[in-house]
Write a protein that holds these residues in place. Sequence first.
Motif, PDB file in Angstrom:
ATOM      1  N   HIS A 175       0.897  -1.169   0.000  1.00 53.86           N
ATOM      2  CA  HIS A 175       0.000   0.000   0.000  1.00 53.86           C
ATOM      3  C   HIS A 175       0.924   1.204   0.000  1.00 53.86           C
ATOM      4  CE1 HIS A 175      -3.255   2.779   1.085  1.00 53.86           C
ATOM      5  NE2 HIS A 175      -2.423   3.271   1.998  1.00 53.86           N
ATOM      6  N   GLY A 216      -5.726   3.270  -2.552  1.00 51.63           N
ATOM      7  CA  GLY A 216      -5.150   4.243  -3.480  1.00 51.63           C
ATOM      8  C   GLY A 216      -6.150   4.819  -4.455  1.00 51.63           C
ATOM      9  N   SER A 257     -10.117  -0.691  -0.347  1.00 51.87           N
ATOM     10  CA  SER A 257     -10.650   0.675  -0.415  1.00 51.87           C
ATOM     11  C   SER A 257     -11.463   0.980   0.820  1.00 51.87           C
ATOM     12  CB  SER A 257     -11.549   0.833  -1.642  1.00 51.87           C
ATOM     13  OG  SER A 257     -12.237   2.073  -1.549  1.00 51.87           O
TER      14      SER A 257
HETATM   15  C1  LIG Z   1      -2.949  -0.587   4.159  1.00 48.26           C
HETATM   16  C2  LIG Z   1      -4.103   0.254   3.750  1.00 48.26           C
HETATM   17  N1  LIG Z   1      -4.944  -0.211   2.838  1.00 48.26           N
HETATM   18  C3  LIG Z   1      -6.022   0.498   2.433  1.00 48.26           C
HETATM   19  C4  LIG Z   1      -6.299   1.738   2.968  1.00 48.26           C
HETATM   20  C5  LIG Z   1      -7.516   2.441   2.520  1.00 48.26           C
HETATM   21  O1  LIG Z   1      -7.242   3.566   1.835  1.00 48.26           O
HETATM   22  P1  LIG Z   1      -8.384   4.510   1.319  1.00 48.26           P
HETATM   23  O2  LIG Z   1      -9.422   4.607   2.378  1.00 48.26           O
HETATM   24  O3  LIG Z   1      -7.716   5.771   1.080  1.00 48.26           O
HETATM   25  O4  LIG Z   1      -8.932   3.913   0.079  1.00 48.26           O
HETATM   26  C6  LIG Z   1      -5.426   2.284   3.923  1.00 48.26           C
HETATM   27  C7  LIG Z   1      -5.675   3.605   4.486  1.00 48.26           C
HETATM   28  O5  LIG Z   1      -5.030   4.108   5.351  1.00 48.26           O
HETATM   29  C8  LIG Z   1      -4.295   1.515   4.324  1.00 48.26           C
HETATM   30  O6  LIG Z   1      -3.431   1.966   5.247  1.00 48.26           O
END
Ligand SMILES: Cc1ncc(COP(=O)(O)O)c(C=O)c1O
Length: 396
Positions: A175, A216, A257
């Motif tokens: 990530h 992302g 997500s």
């Molecule tokens: C490891 C990981 N995966 C997924 C996400 C989710 O990201 P987002 O909510 O921005 O899509 C995060 C957010 O901090 C994360 O740390």
Amino acid sequence: MHAIEKIREKHPAPFYIYDGKIISEQASVLRKTFPGFGLLFSVKANPFPPVLKKMASLGIGADAASAKEVGLALEAGIPAENIYYSCPAPTREDIAQVIGKCHIIADSFHELSLLEEAASECGRNLSVGLRIHPDFTLNGSPQIPSKFGIDESLVWKTDFSEKYPHLTIHGLHIHIRSQILDTEKLARYYDNVLDLAVKLQNFLGTKLDYINFGGGVGKVYDKTRQSPLDYEKLREVVSCSISKHKSDLSAQLLLESGRFLACDCGTYVTEIVDIKRSHGKTFYIVKNGANGFFKPVLRQMLLPFQPDHIGASYEPFATENDHYEINVLSESSETEVVDIAGHLCSGADIMAKDVAVKKGNIGDFVTFSHAGSYAYSLAPLLFSSQPLPQQFFIDE
Ligand SMILES: Cc1ncc(COP(=O)(O)O)c(C=O)c1O
């Protein structure tokens, strides 16, 4: 508004209201853009059980960052094989709680040692994923230090089967950052992850079962300053990249997500409890500002430090171009420029500054958009011992 009116008849503000229909719509954008991918919802963004049940009903798995989140996902009906536990520094006790209940992704050599210890105590082999801090970056700039994952260069120096004889590395997790709105950069990132996955397979001498690209996928907060990703182009480029790697990889591809799936489904509803005029400024004072929905308050706190140039590492607390649609639900046809302040004993408890809204009265409700992710779960709810906001889920 209809749902808000119905809830306010029976319940006092503040409350959150989440709309399952919007989750379905967002999930279908991801499904169309990334056909064949498994989707995981980042539970930390919104652990409200009806939201998790909605994800389960859509076949979405869980990205769980704690043992408690693994439990919440299971209770919501997400099957263990669709739950991926990835925590930056779990303890021995955390591992004991999640083992056998989900996939485990190791974030460090220490965690691998704890997993090895747990596996050898049971006298069995354990398949685990590896979170790697890759050498590549989103912009092609040199990589920077990170507290997440294991540096890629250290992976190539490690004899995993000798050091961890009871563990099999069967998954890759990366990530790199949240909230990417540049289609080309995001597509290049996925291609880089696939290259790294092939390299890891060759190094380990085994096929990976899953490749988790992390979060992302960005969403628009401020329509005046941002454009959505080009989903069609992303689909094309990512599918080319997958075809290029097809002969080497048979792994399940996974995307995580939080915000894309849930941010727009949520509205925060609070109430004007006082109106003050001070030195030419009008304050609408509302119930539970920071201690209800913290992100707008953080936005105001960070604005003097130009949060749009801070970069991604402050996510999910600070988001580039963070923006909220704010509505005062009043009968008035006039508008007024006001500050909307919470009722905490802190001058920083300001949800919006100099915002033009419908002229309101004490007792009128005020709504904030973008409250479905990193909202209830991010707020310092205990400060000042005020009643907590309630949460409601509709799916019409
Ligand atoms: C490891 C990981 N995966 C997924 C996400 C989710 O990201 P987002 O909510 O921005 O899509 C995060 C957010 O901090 C994360 O740390």
